[in-house]
Design a protein around this motif. Structure first.
Motif, PDB file in Angstrom:
ATOM      1  N   UNK A 112       0.841  -1.199   0.000  1.00  0.00           N
ATOM      2  CA  UNK A 112       0.000   0.000   0.000  1.00  0.00           C
ATOM      3  C   UNK A 112       0.879   1.253   0.000  1.00  0.00           C
ATOM      4  N   UNK A 113       1.884   1.256   0.863  1.00  0.00           N
ATOM      5  CA  UNK A 113       2.785   2.413   0.940  1.00  0.00           C
ATOM      6  C   UNK A 113       3.527   2.632  -0.375  1.00  0.00           C
ATOM      7  N   UNK A 114       3.961   1.552  -1.013  1.00  0.00           N
ATOM      8  CA  UNK A 114       4.681   1.674  -2.289  1.00  0.00           C
ATOM      9  C   UNK A 114       3.757   2.229  -3.377  1.00  0.00           C
ATOM     10  N   UNK A 115       2.517   1.758  -3.423  1.00  0.00           N
ATOM     11  CA  UNK A 115       1.552   2.272  -4.400  1.00  0.00           C
ATOM     12  C   UNK A 115       1.265   3.747  -4.178  1.00  0.00           C
ATOM     13  N   UNK A 116       1.064   4.119  -2.919  1.00  0.00           N
ATOM     14  CA  UNK A 116       0.800   5.517  -2.571  1.00  0.00           C
ATOM     15  C   UNK A 116       1.982   6.405  -2.956  1.00  0.00           C
ATOM     16  N   UNK A 117       3.188   5.945  -2.652  1.00  0.00           N
ATOM     17  CA  UNK A 117       4.395   6.715  -2.984  1.00  0.00           C
ATOM     18  C   UNK A 117       4.514   6.896  -4.501  1.00  0.00           C
ATOM     19  N   UNK A 118       4.336   5.815  -5.241  1.00  0.00           N
ATOM     20  CA  UNK A 118       4.457   5.871  -6.698  1.00  0.00           C
ATOM     21  C   UNK A 118       3.452   6.856  -7.289  1.00  0.00           C
ATOM     22  N   UNK A 119       2.206   6.774  -6.845  1.00  0.00           N
ATOM     23  CA  UNK A 119       1.172   7.641  -7.418  1.00  0.00           C
ATOM     24  C   UNK A 119       1.385   9.096  -7.004  1.00  0.00           C
ATOM     25  N   UNK A 120       1.792   9.334  -5.781  1.00  0.00           N
ATOM     26  CA  UNK A 120       2.008  10.723  -5.354  1.00  0.00           C
ATOM     27  C   UNK A 120       3.189  11.347  -6.108  1.00  0.00           C
ATOM     28  N   UNK A 121       4.230  10.560  -6.377  1.00  0.00           N
ATOM     29  CA  UNK A 121       5.365  11.060  -7.155  1.00  0.00           C
ATOM     30  C   UNK A 121       4.957  11.342  -8.605  1.00  0.00           C
ATOM     31  N   UNK A 122       4.169  10.443  -9.180  1.00  0.00           N
ATOM     32  CA  UNK A 122       3.665  10.639 -10.541  1.00  0.00           C
ATOM     33  C   UNK A 122       2.859  11.941 -10.610  1.00  0.00           C
ATOM     34  N   UNK A 123       1.967  12.120  -9.647  1.00  0.00           N
ATOM     35  CA  UNK A 123       1.135  13.326  -9.612  1.00  0.00           C
ATOM     36  C   UNK A 123       1.993  14.580  -9.507  1.00  0.00           C
ATOM     37  N   UNK A 124       2.958  14.545  -8.615  1.00  0.00           N
ATOM     38  CA  UNK A 124       3.824  15.699  -8.401  1.00  0.00           C
ATOM     39  C   UNK A 124       4.622  16.037  -9.664  1.00  0.00           C
ATOM     40  N   UNK A 125       5.138  15.037 -10.319  1.00  0.00           N
ATOM     41  CA  UNK A 125       5.969  15.263 -11.501  1.00  0.00           C
ATOM     42  C   UNK A 125       5.184  15.905 -12.645  1.00  0.00           C
ATOM     43  N   UNK A 126       3.914  15.507 -12.795  1.00  0.00           N
ATOM     44  CA  UNK A 126       3.146  15.979 -13.948  1.00  0.00           C
ATOM     45  C   UNK A 126       2.126  17.054 -13.588  1.00  0.00           C
ATOM     46  N   UNK A 127       2.170  17.558 -12.349  1.00  0.00           N
ATOM     47  CA  UNK A 127       1.376  18.724 -11.989  1.00  0.00           C
ATOM     48  C   UNK A 127      -0.011  18.455 -11.443  1.00  0.00           C
ATOM     49  N   UNK A 128      -0.391  17.195 -11.292  1.00  0.00           N
ATOM     50  CA  UNK A 128      -1.706  16.891 -10.725  1.00  0.00           C
ATOM     51  C   UNK A 128      -1.763  17.325  -9.261  1.00  0.00           C
ATOM     52  N   UNK A 129      -2.933  17.714  -8.804  1.00  0.00           N
ATOM     53  CA  UNK A 129      -3.175  17.886  -7.373  1.00  0.00           C
ATOM     54  C   UNK A 129      -3.590  16.505  -6.861  1.00  0.00           C
ATOM     55  N   UNK A 130      -2.711  15.858  -6.121  1.00  0.00           N
ATOM     56  CA  UNK A 130      -2.987  14.497  -5.658  1.00  0.00           C
ATOM     57  C   UNK A 130      -3.910  14.544  -4.457  1.00  0.00           C
ATOM     58  N   UNK A 131      -5.089  13.942  -4.606  1.00  0.00           N
ATOM     59  CA  UNK A 131      -6.129  13.991  -3.582  1.00  0.00           C
ATOM     60  C   UNK A 131      -6.089  12.805  -2.627  1.00  0.00           C
ATOM     61  N   UNK A 132      -5.381  11.750  -2.984  1.00  0.00           N
ATOM     62  CA  UNK A 132      -5.260  10.618  -2.077  1.00  0.00           C
ATOM     63  C   UNK A 132      -5.675   9.296  -2.693  1.00  0.00           C
ATOM     64  N   UNK A 133      -5.617   8.262  -1.838  1.00  0.00           N
ATOM     65  CA  UNK A 133      -5.821   6.879  -2.269  1.00  0.00           C
ATOM     66  C   UNK A 133      -6.892   6.220  -1.405  1.00  0.00           C
ATOM     67  N   UNK A 134      -7.641   5.326  -2.010  1.00  0.00           N
ATOM     68  CA  UNK A 134      -8.588   4.485  -1.280  1.00  0.00           C
ATOM     69  C   UNK A 134      -8.303   3.031  -1.631  1.00  0.00           C
ATOM     70  N   UNK A 135      -8.313   2.170  -0.609  1.00  0.00           N
ATOM     71  CA  UNK A 135      -8.045   0.748  -0.820  1.00  0.00           C
ATOM     72  C   UNK A 135      -9.258  -0.123  -0.507  1.00  0.00           C
ATOM     73  N   UNK A 136     -10.337   0.499  -0.014  1.00  0.00           N
ATOM     74  CA  UNK A 136     -11.558  -0.256   0.273  1.00  0.00           C
ATOM     75  C   UNK A 136     -12.753   0.695   0.223  1.00  0.00           C
ATOM     76  N   UNK A 137     -13.944   0.137   0.386  1.00  0.00           N
ATOM     77  CA  UNK A 137     -15.174   0.930   0.275  1.00  0.00           C
ATOM     78  C   UNK A 137     -15.225   2.073   1.300  1.00  0.00           C
TER      79      UNK A 137
END
Length: 192
Positions: free
Chosen positions: A152-177
């Motif tokens: 979970x931490x690795x996925x969150x880190x990867x997505x937050x870095x991707x967002x930061x690099x390309x200018x997205x405002x990263x709103x967060x991650x959900x792993x369940x309902x």
């Protein structure tokens, strides 16, 4: 007919055509609801199962909103470094640029983000300028049978870095309902 009646009829026809166009783009077969801010939402489904757990999590997050689903398995996307004919990366990027909000969804495969979504992200490198998606909001859905905290931490880190690099405002991650329902509150908050 007088001019006012003709203008009224034309306005009515334009409104009906606009609503028809919106309903033709609803690929989710769900009741149409109007976004309060008229933001366009694109759900990028990395799962090969178009109606599986990743799509179900998106329905929870996006409940009551119109959105377009883009199933990555429907697109030809070369791996990083390949130059095979028929690559549809530009089409995927165009759809992302058109949306105000992007929701990326991935099942956990081999302890990581699935290959189709990871390939899309890797293809950005060196091709899409840094900051290209400034002003766009990004949400991440990441689910699996029993992901560990490290996954979970690795996925969150990867997505937050991707967002930061390309200018997205990263709103967060959900792993369940439950997390998707909580994250939904950010969808309703003021655009940052």
């Amino acid at each position: 007919m007088n001019r006012i009646k003709i203008e009224s009829i034309l306005m009515l026809v334009a409104a009906l055509l606009s609503q028809f166009a919106v309903s033709c783009n609803n690929h989710n077969n769900e009741p149409m609801t109007r976004n309060t801010k008229m933001e366009t939402i694109l759900f990028i489904n990395g799962s090969p199962n178009r109606d599986g757990n990743t799509a179900a999590l998106a329905k929870v997050l996006l409940e009551g909103r119109e959105y377009e689903t883009l199933n990555l398995n429907d697109y030809r996307l070369n791996f990083y470094g390949q130059t095979l004919e028929g690559d549809q990366l530009d089409e995927l990027i165009a759809k992302m640029k058109h949306a105000d909000i992007i929701v990326m969804g991935s099942p956990v495969y081999w302890h990581n983000i699935c290959a189709s979504l990871r390939t899309l992200m890797e293809r950005f490198y060196g091709y899409v300028p840094s900051g290209e998606f400034k002003g766009k909001r990004l949400f991440f859905l990441y689910q699996g049978a029993a992901p560990t905290k490290m996954m979970i931490d690795a996925g969150e880190y990867t997505m937050s870095r991707f967002a930061d690099m390309y200018g997205f405002a990263y709103e967060g991650m959900a792993t369940d309902r439950s997390e998707a329902k909580t994250l939904r509150e950010k969808l309703e908050s003021t655009k940052q």
